[in-house]
Design an enzyme around this catalytic site. Structure first.
Site, PDB file in Angstrom:
ATOM      1  N   LYS A 102     -19.390 -48.195 -50.777  1.00  9.29           N
ATOM      2  CA  LYS A 102     -19.390 -48.250 -49.156  1.00  9.29           C
ATOM      3  C   LYS A 102     -19.377 -46.892 -48.393  1.00  9.29           C
ATOM      4  CE  LYS A 102     -17.344 -51.438 -45.864  1.00  9.29           C
ATOM      5  NZ  LYS A 102     -16.402 -52.438 -45.500  1.00  9.29           N
ATOM      6  N   ASP A 133     -21.539 -63.633 -42.445  1.00  5.32           N
ATOM      7  CA  ASP A 133     -21.935 -62.484 -43.423  1.00  5.32           C
ATOM      8  C   ASP A 133     -20.954 -62.092 -44.113  1.00  5.32           C
ATOM      9  OD1 ASP A 133     -21.645 -61.671 -40.621  1.00  5.32           O
ATOM     10  OD2 ASP A 133     -21.849 -59.836 -41.459  1.00  5.32           O
ATOM     11  N   ASP A 166     -14.779 -57.707 -47.019  1.00 10.80           N
ATOM     12  CA  ASP A 166     -15.318 -57.224 -45.988  1.00 10.80           C
ATOM     13  C   ASP A 166     -13.870 -56.919 -45.107  1.00 10.80           C
ATOM     14  OD1 ASP A 166     -17.794 -56.791 -46.917  1.00 10.80           O
ATOM     15  OD2 ASP A 166     -18.798 -57.487 -44.801  1.00 10.80           O
TER      16      ASP A 166
END
Ligand code: AMP
Ligand code: MG
Length: 481
Positions: free
Chosen positions: A105, A243, A253
């Site tokens: 990330k 998402d 996330d």
């Protein structure tokens, strides 16, 4: 590492091959060596961790790629999204034979970056690193991370902050939003994609009479269990967009998440969530909404029009299992936290009565379950303005526990009530030091949160055990990351 590159088997429309763009002046942040061992990293790979976790070293066995997906954000259709700043850089097999994604990330721009810069800042990387670690140690399914690196390169947010990269691990990066993207933009992929999801993540469903229905049922069940566990440890995700939920029911996330301190069901850690959509108490309902939305994306899989109505009814029926599954796991977990027998008809109500006291007295969730476990009833009562309410509760509580196997109930309490959670002010301190290149506090929290149920007198600090005084302003956490 033992590679199992299976995501690239998918249709090329579902991803974009892309190399990471390293940040200038990459330097070590923190390395999760036990996890690297679990992932069968060799000694050489472990000594290369800074290069791997900063995008300088990739693997010929796996071409890095950005995945495309879509989603509903804050209840609104957001269209195409995707890995705007993260890359799948490997899929490897762990000691148990499970395939795990390595996802870097902050690795630079991709075709899905939209208005973003493809980067992550040190602050948000540390937040994600410690939260994934904390949830795993608490027994909540979650992504984790092998390590993170910082850099000398600044990244602009509200102010200029150090850029960083995180090497995230997860059993699955396929989001509910993957199905939304396919149906909206490339519907011919739906059947083969669903088949792969079942093969990879729910192989036991392949032999079911109706594999797709069995798959949907499993996703619903795992999500319900994950949410029950979030509620029990007081975790609020903060951005439960479609998402940001995956198909294996493991937490993914981390943005403006928080671990609840004073018990407030309507609490929201995300200061960007103006309407309170993602408050702690809304999480079960939102997960249900997300799953309902997702199931709609499976309907086109009924190819025979005569069977379509029945398939829709079957999917709707499978969603009906969400609430009872959630409630059953929550109820059992609450009884364990309370030290009350699961099969006693009054246990759940008594647990609710305790939560009501925590709420009306604005008491710390984690700390007061520990006090209950240690039978420090006077300490709880002393913190209450309405002592009568507490005494009434205690009478019922002790009544239910009379003639029960309290040794067993007390043992249950020990493994259900963490001593340490990741409080915002603990994170804040670790981040401020890390921004001056001092990672000692990250390391201390990493060690402490490795065993949240075990008292660690040598490691703990008094401020780990309680919320800040109520007149100290809350630390503001927003979507900016
Ligand atoms: P999130 O709400 O953080 O899960 O992000 C939503 C979408 O925005 C995802 O597609 C992310 O990849 C993308 N995104 C978030 N931050 C950035 C960034 N700094 N650069 C590029 N894309 C981003
Ligand atoms: Mg996301």
């Amino acid at each position: 590492m033992q590679f199992n590159p299976r995501y690239p088997e998918l249709d090329a429309r579902l991803y974009h091959q892309q190399m990471p763009l390293p940040l200038k002046g990459a330097k070590a942040g923190h390395f999760n060596q036990p996890l690297a061992e679990q992932l069968q990293w060799s000694a050489e790979e472990q000594s290369d961790w800074v290069a791997i976790c900063s995008g300088q070293k990739t693997f010929p066995e796996f071409p890095p790629l950005a995945m495309v997906y879509a989603g509903h954000q804050f209840g609104q259709w957001a269209g195409q999204l995707g890995d705007g700043r993260g890359l799948l850089i490997a899929q490897i097999v762990d000691r148990q034979g499970q395939t795990i994604d390595l996802h870097l990330k902050g690795a630079g721009l991709t075709p899905y970056s939209r208005m973003g810069d493809g980067r992550a800042v040190l602050r948000s990387v540390i937040r994600e690193y410690l939260a994934g670690h904390a949830l795993n140690a608490l027994g909540v399914c979650s992504s984790n991370a092998v390590g993170f690196t910082s850099s000398t390169q600044g990244v602009q947010r509200e102010k200029l902050e150090p850029g960083a990269m995180l090497l995230r691990t997860a059993d699955c990066h396929i989001r509910l939003g993957h199905f939304e993207w396919i149906n909206q933009y490339q519907p011919d992929l739906l059947s083969s994609f669903t088949q792969k999801c079942i093969e990879w993540h729910y192989p036991e469903c392949l032999t079911a009479e109706q594999p797709i229905l069995a798959f949907a049922t499993q996703v619903i069940q795992r999500t319900a269990i994950m949410i029950a566990k979030w509620q029990l440890v007081g975790f609020a995700h903060g951005v439960m967009n479609t998402d940001n939920l995956n198909i294996t029911g493991s937490t993914l996330d981390f943005g403006p998440y928080g671990f609840m301190e004073r018990f407030r069901p309507d609490w929201i850690n995300n200061h960007s969530d103006y309407n309170g959509r993602y408050t702690y108490q809304n999480q079960p309902g939102i997960a249900h909404w997300n799953l309902w939305n997702w199931l709609n994306n499976l309907i086109p899989l009924a190819t025979d029009p005569a069977e379509k109505e029945q398939f829709k009814a079957d999917l709707a029926h499978s969603l009906e299992q969400f609430e009872p599954t959630f409630l059953e796991h929550y109820r059992i977990g609450l009884c364990q936290k309370m030290g009350l027998p699961q099969f006693h008809t009054d246990s759940f109500d008594c647990g609710m009565a305790f939560l009501k006291i925590l709420q009306s007295e604005q008491l710390d969730y984690t700390q007061n379950f520990i006090r209950l476990q240690q039978q420090e009833y006077d300490a709880i009562k002393d913190d209450c303005l309405d002592r009568h309410q507490f005494e009434t509760f205690l009478t019922q509580y002790e009544q239910i526990r009379t003639h029960q196997d309290t040794d067993q109930l007390n043992t249950d309490m020990l493994s259900a009530n963490p001593i340490y959670i990741l409080r915002n002010h603990m994170l804040q301190k670790a981040i401020e030091l890390a921004e001056q290149d001092d990672f000692s506090e990250v390391d201390r929290l990493f060690q402490l949160l490795s065993q949240p149920y075990v008292k660690q007198t040598m490691l703990e600090k008094p401020e780990d055990l309680a919320p800040l005084p109520s007149d100290v302003p809350e630390i503001v956490v927003s979507c900016s990351s």
